[in-house]
Design a protein around this motif. Structure first.
Motif, PDB file in Angstrom:
ATOM      1  N   ASN A  15      16.221  60.810  97.600  1.00  0.00           N
ATOM      2  CA  ASN A  15      17.179  61.611  97.110  1.00  0.00           C
ATOM      3  C   ASN A  15      16.391  62.895  96.801  1.00  0.00           C
ATOM      4  O   ASN A  15      15.847  63.091  95.742  1.00  0.00           O
ATOM      5  N   ALA A  16      16.651  64.015  97.478  1.00  0.00           N
ATOM      6  CA  ALA A  16      15.951  65.278  97.145  1.00  0.00           C
ATOM      7  C   ALA A  16      16.730  65.998  96.068  1.00  0.00           C
ATOM      8  O   ALA A  16      16.152  67.159  95.317  1.00  0.00           O
ATOM      9  N   ASP A  17      18.059  65.654  95.782  1.00  0.00           N
ATOM     10  CA  ASP A  17      18.767  66.171  94.344  1.00  0.00           C
ATOM     11  C   ASP A  17      18.368  65.485  93.103  1.00  0.00           C
ATOM     12  O   ASP A  17      18.977  65.846  92.148  1.00  0.00           O
ATOM     13  N   SER A  18      17.575  64.282  93.278  1.00  0.00           N
ATOM     14  CA  SER A  18      17.266  63.606  92.094  1.00  0.00           C
ATOM     15  C   SER A  18      16.408  64.575  90.921  1.00  0.00           C
ATOM     16  O   SER A  18      15.649  65.336  91.165  1.00  0.00           O
ATOM     17  N   ALA A  19      16.837  64.198  89.694  1.00  0.00           N
ATOM     18  CA  ALA A  19      16.075  64.822  88.771  1.00  0.00           C
ATOM     19  C   ALA A  19      14.848  64.407  88.641  1.00  0.00           C
ATOM     20  O   ALA A  19      13.913  65.041  87.838  1.00  0.00           O
ATOM     21  N   ALA A  20      14.621  63.332  89.117  1.00  0.00           N
ATOM     22  CA  ALA A  20      12.829  62.681  89.138  1.00  0.00           C
ATOM     23  C   ALA A  20      12.263  63.419  90.266  1.00  0.00           C
ATOM     24  O   ALA A  20      12.640  64.001  90.908  1.00  0.00           O
ATOM     25  N   LEU A  21      10.932  63.660  89.571  1.00  0.00           N
ATOM     26  CA  LEU A  21       9.846  64.494  90.453  1.00  0.00           C
ATOM     27  C   LEU A  21       9.447  63.713  91.654  1.00  0.00           C
ATOM     28  O   LEU A  21       9.528  62.417  91.655  1.00  0.00           O
ATOM     29  N   PRO A  22       9.486  64.490  92.766  1.00  0.00           N
ATOM     30  CA  PRO A  22       9.147  64.109  93.963  1.00  0.00           C
ATOM     31  C   PRO A  22       7.833  63.493  93.978  1.00  0.00           C
ATOM     32  O   PRO A  22       7.104  63.788  93.271  1.00  0.00           O
ATOM     33  N   LEU A  23       7.676  62.399  94.982  1.00  0.00           N
ATOM     34  CA  LEU A  23       6.464  61.632  94.913  1.00  0.00           C
ATOM     35  C   LEU A  23       5.692  61.907  96.313  1.00  0.00           C
ATOM     36  O   LEU A  23       6.468  61.534  97.294  1.00  0.00           O
ATOM     37  N   VAL A  24       4.460  62.393  96.394  1.00  0.00           N
ATOM     38  CA  VAL A  24       3.863  62.590  97.481  1.00  0.00           C
ATOM     39  C   VAL A  24       2.640  61.800  97.772  1.00  0.00           C
ATOM     40  O   VAL A  24       1.818  61.393  96.813  1.00  0.00           O
ATOM     41  N   LEU A  25       2.733  60.893  98.886  1.00  0.00           N
ATOM     42  CA  LEU A  25       1.725  59.995  99.526  1.00  0.00           C
ATOM     43  C   LEU A  25       0.846  60.553 100.321  1.00  0.00           C
ATOM     44  O   LEU A  25       1.122  60.680 101.386  1.00  0.00           O
ATOM     45  N   ILE A  26      -0.613  60.376  99.902  1.00  0.00           N
ATOM     46  CA  ILE A  26      -1.680  60.646 100.920  1.00  0.00           C
ATOM     47  C   ILE A  26      -2.266  59.450 101.308  1.00  0.00           C
ATOM     48  O   ILE A  26      -2.928  58.869 100.461  1.00  0.00           O
ATOM     49  N   HIS A  27      -2.420  59.167 102.707  1.00  0.00           N
ATOM     50  CA  HIS A  27      -2.912  57.926 103.129  1.00  0.00           C
ATOM     51  C   HIS A  27      -4.398  58.210 103.164  1.00  0.00           C
ATOM     52  O   HIS A  27      -5.029  59.160 103.166  1.00  0.00           O
ATOM     53  N   GLY A  28      -5.112  56.886 103.427  1.00  0.00           N
ATOM     54  CA  GLY A  28      -6.524  56.944 103.912  1.00  0.00           C
ATOM     55  C   GLY A  28      -6.997  56.838 105.093  1.00  0.00           C
ATOM     56  O   GLY A  28      -6.181  56.969 106.121  1.00  0.00           O
ATOM     57  N   HIS A  29      -8.384  56.897 105.269  1.00  0.00           N
ATOM     58  CA  HIS A  29      -8.791  56.636 106.734  1.00  0.00           C
ATOM     59  C   HIS A  29      -9.163  55.135 107.117  1.00  0.00           C
ATOM     60  O   HIS A  29      -9.633  54.441 106.188  1.00  0.00           O
TER      61      HIS A  29
END
Length: 267
Positions: free
Chosen positions: A19-33
């Motif tokens: 939900n791009a319109d959510s009031a909640a902060l976006p969560l960005v997930l960075i994978h490992g090696h």
């Protein structure tokens, strides 16, 4: 049309769910090696209903372009900033596991004003030792020479515990064997030269969640305890019955810890 292309290499592949319109902060997930964004599948499923979740394939991994040579952590962080600029994501919670956690620390070094919370999972803030530099560069040479399969077979049961669910172990092994040796080698060479982030952690001004699998051999619980001690405002969660990838091995427990943290940061 060419004019619509992003202005920066390497045009990262990514998942952008929820939900791009959510009031909640976006969560960005960075994978490992040596993985790709699908290592976050349980987290995307759990959190996309309530907020925007963005999970890139890092340069050299997954469906993103492979750039051989040396990829320092600073380059990974610049790629992420450029992607989030393109997606119009100004402020967010940034989570990473293992190498992804080191990239999260580098992102905080480069653009702390954009990051509202940090999640550091199964990672380590210290610089590489001289011995570690040799080991990483030798592994890079080996991957270029042999490909990924032998390495994947060797480390599978350190990535996930020997008692891990067979489907989870299969997913982890598939991600490793699908990785580009050139991309993986470039990241290994870059990580060999990484800076020491321990003093940076003491200056972090946002909440942080430190998570680690109880049976992690790569980044043991003691590493997580040291990061927790260094960070001014942090929560430590040790996930039982998990090794280096508790987000996949024990997704319910990992997601519960992450949900509690996100509620705190959103609040």
């Amino acid at each position: 049309m060419a004019a619509d292309l992003p202005h920066h290499p390497p045009y990262l592949a990514y998942a952008d769910e929820g939900n791009a319109d959510s009031a909640a902060l976006p969560l960005v997930l960075i994978h490992g090696h040596p993985f790709d964004h699908t290592m976050w599948t349980p987290q995307i499923a759990a959190f996309a209903p309530s907020r925007r979740v963005i999970a890139p394939d890092l340069r050299g991994y997954g469906a993103s372009p492979v750039v051989p040579g040396v990829t320092p952590l600073s380059t990974f962080a610049e790629d992420i900033a450029a992607l989030l600029d393109d997606l119009g994501t100004e402020e967010f919670v940034l989570a990473g596991l293992s190498m992804g956690g080191q990239i999260v620390m580098e992102c905080y070094r480069q653009f702390p004003e954009r990051i509202r919370g940090l999640v550091l999972a199964d990672t380590f803030p210290g610089a590489e030792t001289p011995e570690g530099k040799k080991t990483r560069n030798a592994m890079a040479d080996r991957l270029l020479r042999e490909g990924m399969r032998g390495y994947a077979d060797e480390v599978l049961h350190k990535m996930v515990a020997p008692y891990a669910d067979a489907q989870v172990a299969g997913h982890v092994h598939r991600m490793m064997t699908a990785s580009s040796p050139e991309g993986a080698a470039a990241a290994l060479r870059g990580r060999a030269e990484r800076p020491d982030y321990r003093s940076l952690l003491t200056r972090v001004t946002v909440p942080a969640l430190v998570v680690v699998g109880a049976d992690d051999e790569f980044t043991p619980v003691s590493d997580a305890q040291a990061m927790h001690a260094a960070l001014p405002d942090s929560t430590l969660r040790v996930i039982d019955s998990a090794a280096h990838m508790p987000n996949l091995e024990r997704p319910e427990e990992f997601n519960e810890a992450l949900a509690g943290f996100l509620a705190e940061v959103d609040g």
